[in-house]
Design a protein around this motif. Structure first.
Motif, short mmCIF file in Angstrom:
data_model
loop_
_atom_site.label_atom_id
_atom_site.label_comp_id
_atom_site.label_asym_id
_atom_site.label_seq_id
_atom_site.Cartn_x
_atom_site.Cartn_y
_atom_site.Cartn_z
N VAL A 57 -8.54 -1.34 12.24
CA VAL A 57 -8.06 -2.16 11.12
C VAL A 57 -7.25 -1.32 10.14
CG1 VAL A 57 -8.90 -3.38 9.07
CG2 VAL A 57 -9.87 -3.90 11.34
N TYR A 58 -7.83 -0.19 9.74
CA TYR A 58 -7.15 0.70 8.79
C TYR A 58 -5.78 1.12 9.33
CZ TYR A 58 -6.20 4.64 5.73
OH TYR A 58 -5.61 5.49 4.84
N GLU A 59 -5.76 1.54 10.58
CA GLU A 59 -4.53 2.05 11.18
C GLU A 59 -3.47 0.96 11.34
OE1 GLU A 59 -6.85 5.48 13.81
OE2 GLU A 59 -6.50 3.47 14.63
N ARG A 113 -3.56 2.71 -1.10
CA ARG A 113 -2.97 1.38 -0.98
C ARG A 113 -3.63 0.59 0.16
NH1 ARG A 113 -1.52 -3.13 -3.08
NH2 ARG A 113 0.04 -4.25 -1.85
N VAL A 114 -3.89 1.26 1.29
CA VAL A 114 -4.52 0.55 2.41
C VAL A 114 -5.91 0.06 2.00
CG1 VAL A 114 -5.38 0.73 4.78
CG2 VAL A 114 -3.20 1.78 4.19
N ARG A 126 -1.87 -6.43 6.13
CA ARG A 126 -0.69 -5.71 6.63
C ARG A 126 0.59 -6.27 6.00
NH1 ARG A 126 0.44 -6.51 12.88
NH2 ARG A 126 0.68 -8.62 12.06
N SER A 127 0.64 -7.60 5.86
CA SER A 127 1.87 -8.24 5.37
C SER A 127 2.16 -7.88 3.91
CB SER A 127 1.80 -9.75 5.54
OG SER A 127 1.03 -10.36 4.52
N ILE A 128 1.12 -7.55 3.13
CA ILE A 128 1.36 -7.29 1.70
C ILE A 128 1.31 -5.81 1.34
CG2 ILE A 128 0.58 -9.56 0.91
CD1 ILE A 128 -2.11 -8.24 0.16
N VAL A 129 1.08 -4.95 2.34
CA VAL A 129 0.84 -3.54 2.02
C VAL A 129 2.03 -2.89 1.32
CG1 VAL A 129 1.51 -2.47 4.23
CG2 VAL A 129 -0.33 -1.47 2.85
N ILE A 160 -2.91 -1.42 9.37
CA ILE A 160 -2.28 -1.65 8.07
C ILE A 160 -1.45 -0.43 7.66
CG2 ILE A 160 -2.74 -2.14 5.63
CD1 ILE A 160 -5.37 -3.49 6.67
N ALA A 161 -2.01 0.76 7.85
CA ALA A 161 -1.30 1.99 7.48
C ALA A 161 0.01 2.12 8.27
CB ALA A 161 -2.19 3.20 7.71
N PHE A 162 -0.05 1.70 9.52
CA PHE A 162 1.10 1.78 10.42
C PHE A 162 2.30 0.99 9.88
CE2 PHE A 162 3.39 0.27 14.25
CZ PHE A 162 3.62 1.48 14.87
N ALA A 163 2.00 -0.11 9.18
CA ALA A 163 3.08 -0.98 8.67
C ALA A 163 3.65 -0.46 7.37
CB ALA A 163 2.54 -2.39 8.45
N MET A 164 2.99 0.55 6.80
CA MET A 164 3.42 1.01 5.49
C MET A 164 4.68 1.82 5.54
SD MET A 164 0.66 2.33 2.74
CE MET A 164 1.49 2.60 1.19
N GLU A 165 5.48 1.65 4.52
CA GLU A 165 6.67 2.49 4.39
C GLU A 165 6.19 3.85 3.97
OE1 GLU A 165 10.38 1.51 3.74
OE2 GLU A 165 9.95 -0.16 2.40
N VAL A 166 6.28 4.80 4.87
CA VAL A 166 5.66 6.09 4.59
C VAL A 166 6.60 7.10 3.94
CG1 VAL A 166 3.78 5.91 6.20
CG2 VAL A 166 6.00 6.72 7.00
#
Ligand code: ADP
Ligand code: ADP
Length: 228
Positions: free
Chosen positions: A96-98, A117-118, A150-153, A100-106
Motif C-alpha cells: 500500500v505504502y509503495e 506525505r504518504v 494515490r490520486s491525491i498524493v 502511493i509513494a510510487f505515484a509521487m512526484e519525487v
C-alpha cells in the motif's frame, strides 16, 4: 479550470463518442457525469486526463491546452490530475505504502518529505495500519481507498473518477463518497462518472447527463434521472 469547446471524438471504428461537447467546470466543483451505458462518460473522463485525444475541439485543464500538449508532457500532466478507476489499478507487487509513494512526484523531494506525505494521505483515507499490506490482502473498499490516496498524493487541483463505486457494495460506496466529499471540501475539483442512482440523488451536486456523446442535461443540483 476544465473547459471543453466543441469537442468531438470519433473512434477508428466510426463511433462518435463525443459529439460536440461544450462544458465548463469551475475550480472546487463536484460534478457527476451520468448517462446510459455507451453514452460517452468514460470518453469524457479519458479526454480530460489525456488518455484520448479529441478528433477536433479544444480542451483546457488548469490553463493547459491539452490539444497542444506534446506527448512527452503527458506523464507530467497526469501526475497533476488525480485519477480513480472502478478497478483500482493498483500495482499488485507493491504494498500500500509503495503504491502511493510510487505515484509521487519525487523530483526535489527528500525521502522524509515523501514519507510524511504518504503517511498523511494514508491517514486521510483511514489506512495507516495497512501500509505494509499488498493490494490482494485488502477488501475492494480498502483498495479503492488506496487508489484515492494515490490520486491525491501530489495535491492535484482536480480528481477524476470513473465509476469509483462500481465494484463496491452500498455501505462501502458511502464510505468512498465520504472521502471524495472531504477531498472536495478542501477545494479540489471532483469529476465523477457514475451509475449510482442512490448516491447521486442523496448527495446532491451538479449533474451532467451525456447521451450519444452530447450533453443532454446540466443541472446545478441535479438528480440521477434514469431508471437503470
Ligand atoms: P460510457 O462510459 O458512457 O459507457 P464510453 O465512453 O465508454 O461510454 O463509450 C462511448 C461509445 O464509444 C460506445 O459506443 C463505445 O462502444 C465506444 N467506444 C469507447 N471506447 C472505444 C474505443 N477505444 N474504440 C472504439 N469505440 C469505443
Ligand atoms: P509507525 O508509526 O508504526 O512507526 P511508520 O510511520 O514507521 O509506522 O510506517 C507505517 C507503515 O509504513 C509501516 O508499515 C512501514 O512498513 C510502512 N513504510 C514506511 N516507509 C516505507 C517505505 N519506504 N516503503 C514501504 N513501506 C514503508
Amino acid at each position: 479550470m476544465i473547459e471543453l469547446q466543441n469537442v468531438y471524438k470519433k473512434y477508428p471504428n466510426g463511433v462518435m463518442a463525443a459529439n460536440g461537447l461544450n462544458v465548463k467546470i469551475k475550480q472546487g466543483e463536484f460534478v457527476y457525469v451520468v448517462g446510459p451505458s455507451g453514452a460517452g462518460k468514460s470518453t469524457f473522463i479519458k479526454l480530460i486526463y489525456r488518455e484520448e485525444r479529441p478528433t477536433s475541439g479544444t480542451i483546457i485543464v488548469n490553463g493547459v491546452n491539452l490539444s497542444k500538449m506534446r506527448n512527452g508532457r503527458i506523464p507530467y500532466y497526469r501526475r497533476q490530475i488525480g485519477v480513480v478507476f472502478q478497478d483500482y489499478k493498483l500495482l499488485p507487487t507493491l504494498n500500500v505504502y509503495e503504491n502511493i509513494a510510487f505515484a509521487m512526484e519525487v523530483i526535489e523531494k527528500n525521502p522524509a518529505e515523501i514519507r510524511k506525505r504518504v503517511m498523511e494521505v494514508l491517514g486521510q483515507v483511514g489506512l495507516t495500519q495497512k501500509a505494509r499490506m499488498l493490494p490482494e490482502e485488502l477488501s475492494g473498499g480498502e483498495q479503492q481507498r488506496v487508489s484515492i490516496a494515490r490520486s491525491i498524493v501530489n495535491k492535484p487541483k482536480v480528481v477524476i473518477a470513473d465509476e469509483p463505486t462500481g465494484n463496491l457494495d452500498p455501505e462501502t460506496s458511502w464510505e468512498i463518497m465520504k472521502i471524495l466529499d472531504d477531498i472536495n471540501q478542501t477545494g479540489t475539483t471532483i469529476v465523477m462518472a457514475t451509475h449510482n442512482r442512490e448516491i447521486v440523488n442523496a448527495i446532491q451536486h451538479r449533474v451532467i447527463a451525456i447521451e450519444g456523446g452530447k450533453v443532454v442535461r446540466d443541472e446545478r443540483q441535479g438528480g440521477y434521472g434514469y431508471e437503470d
